[in-house]
Design a protein around this motif. Structure first.
Motif, PDB file in Angstrom:
ATOM      1  N   VAL A  22      -0.420   5.681 -10.876  1.00 34.11           N
ATOM      2  CA  VAL A  22      -0.880   6.981 -10.372  1.00 34.11           C
ATOM      3  C   VAL A  22      -0.697   8.046 -11.450  1.00 34.11           C
ATOM      4  CG1 VAL A  22      -0.367   8.836  -8.721  1.00 34.11           C
ATOM      5  CG2 VAL A  22      -0.617   6.489  -7.917  1.00 34.11           C
ATOM      6  N   ASP A  23       0.443   8.021 -12.142  1.00 35.34           N
ATOM      7  CA  ASP A  23       0.675   8.985 -13.225  1.00 35.34           C
ATOM      8  C   ASP A  23      -0.396   8.909 -14.302  1.00 35.34           C
ATOM      9  OD1 ASP A  23       2.922  10.292 -12.295  1.00 35.34           O
ATOM     10  OD2 ASP A  23       4.344   8.940 -13.305  1.00 35.34           O
ATOM     11  N   ARG A  24      -0.933   7.719 -14.524  1.00 36.95           N
ATOM     12  CA  ARG A  24      -1.897   7.509 -15.607  1.00 36.95           C
ATOM     13  C   ARG A  24      -3.354   7.500 -15.143  1.00 36.95           C
ATOM     14  NH1 ARG A  24       2.867   5.676 -17.053  1.00 36.95           N
ATOM     15  NH2 ARG A  24       3.493   5.503 -19.226  1.00 36.95           N
TER      16      ARG A  24
ATOM     17  N   ILE B  35       0.881  -1.174   0.000  1.00 29.97           N
ATOM     18  CA  ILE B  35       0.000   0.000   0.000  1.00 29.97           C
ATOM     19  C   ILE B  35       0.917   1.222   0.000  1.00 29.97           C
ATOM     20  CG2 ILE B  35      -1.772   1.314   1.238  1.00 29.97           C
ATOM     21  CD1 ILE B  35      -2.663  -1.282   2.555  1.00 29.97           C
ATOM     22  N   SER B  36       0.599   2.193  -0.843  1.00 31.33           N
ATOM     23  CA  SER B  36       1.405   3.414  -0.922  1.00 31.33           C
ATOM     24  C   SER B  36       0.512   4.639  -0.945  1.00 31.33           C
ATOM     25  CB  SER B  36       2.269   3.413  -2.191  1.00 31.33           C
ATOM     26  OG  SER B  36       3.120   2.300  -2.211  1.00 31.33           O
TER      27      SER B  36
ATOM     28  N   SER C 214       7.103  -0.322  -6.316  1.00 31.74           N
ATOM     29  CA  SER C 214       7.214   1.138  -6.281  1.00 31.74           C
ATOM     30  C   SER C 214       7.017   1.728  -7.687  1.00 31.74           C
ATOM     31  CB  SER C 214       8.578   1.537  -5.714  1.00 31.74           C
ATOM     32  OG  SER C 214       8.728   2.924  -5.741  1.00 31.74           O
ATOM     33  N   PHE C 215       7.687   1.139  -8.667  1.00 29.17           N
ATOM     34  CA  PHE C 215       7.566   1.605 -10.050  1.00 29.17           C
ATOM     35  C   PHE C 215       6.131   1.452 -10.551  1.00 29.17           C
ATOM     36  CE2 PHE C 215       7.552   0.539 -14.595  1.00 29.17           C
ATOM     37  CZ  PHE C 215       8.028   1.731 -15.121  1.00 29.17           C
TER      38      PHE C 215
ATOM     39  N   CYS D  38       5.255  12.154  -9.710  1.00 27.01           N
ATOM     40  CA  CYS D  38       4.694  11.845  -8.398  1.00 27.01           C
ATOM     41  C   CYS D  38       5.798  11.417  -7.430  1.00 27.01           C
ATOM     42  CB  CYS D  38       3.611  10.795  -8.515  1.00 27.01           C
ATOM     43  SG  CYS D  38       4.139   9.264  -9.245  1.00 27.01           S
ATOM     44  N   THR D  39       5.486  11.529  -6.127  1.00 24.98           N
ATOM     45  CA  THR D  39       6.449  11.218  -5.071  1.00 24.98           C
ATOM     46  C   THR D  39       5.781  10.307  -4.049  1.00 24.98           C
ATOM     47  OG1 THR D  39       7.359  13.443  -5.335  1.00 24.98           O
ATOM     48  CG2 THR D  39       7.977  12.230  -3.346  1.00 24.98           C
TER      49      THR D  39
END
Length: 200
Positions: free
Chosen positions: A50-52, A7-8, A43-44, A18-19
């Motif tokens: 999230v970016d998409r 979970i992130s 992580s990747f 994003c960070t």
């Protein structure tokens, strides 16, 4: 068996990279030598989905045996959360869990610390990874459904036992009727036998 791998919580400002602000994982099923590579992949994968994902949207993305459920809340905080699970983990509890994580993160971590991720301490995220391996803990509707299913099983067993008892009663009634018929025949036969002989 359903499984949560990670979970992130991710800072996801539009048109910027994003960070990762907080993350936790359970990679216990992997060997010591695999854990580093798997953690990098998680992580990747999290940052990529999230970016998409547009702000205000939720989506699920499958990659091999993994499913990433992402909720890009956006808003003033510009936060997103990602849970990476196996393909069997139900969707509704995954999104319920992401909402809980984001709500708690926003309540505990001041927005001013988002620009310095190393200063953020959000240990509750590891508790979420451990506690919610069972999806019924994350979703009350699913828990109620499970209880209803268990009740339904008990009712089916009760109905089956009543039907079995009913079948046994039917057999007893049939035997009783047969016994009654035999009793009547015996009485008639005995009466005939007794009529021929007189007892003095």
């Amino acid at each position: 068996m359903v499984k949560i791998y990670s979970i992130s919580v991710i800072l996801a400002p539009p048109s910027e990279s994003c960070t990762v602000l907080a993350t936790a994982s359970d990679l216990s099923q992997y060997s010591f030598y695999q854990k580093g590579s798997v953690a990098e992949f998680m992580s990747f994968f999290s940052r990529t989905v999230v970016d998409r994902t547009p702000q205000g949207q939720r989506q699920s993305v499958q990659e091999n045996n993994y499913t990433a459920h992402v909720y890009n809340r956006g808003g003033a905080e510009q936060l997103a959360a990602v849970i990476i699970t196996d393909q069997d983990y139900p969707v509704r509890p995954a999104f319920s869990l992401l909402t809980k994580v984001l709500d708690e993160f926003i309540a505990k971590i001041p927005q001013s610390s988002f620009r310095n991720p190393s200063s953020i301490s959000f240990s509750e995220i590891q508790v979420y990874v451990s506690k919610y391996q069972d999806p019924t803990q994350a979703d009350t509707i699913m828990r109620v459904q499970q209880e209803l299913d268990e009740t339904k099983i008990v009712l089916h067993k009760t109905i089956e036992s009543v039907l079995e008892r009913g079948e046994k009663l039917e057999n007893l009634v049939d035997r009783s009727n047969a016994l009654s018929a035999q009793s009547k025949m015996f009485y008639k036969t005995a009466k005939k036998q007794n009529d021929c002989c007189v007892v003095m």
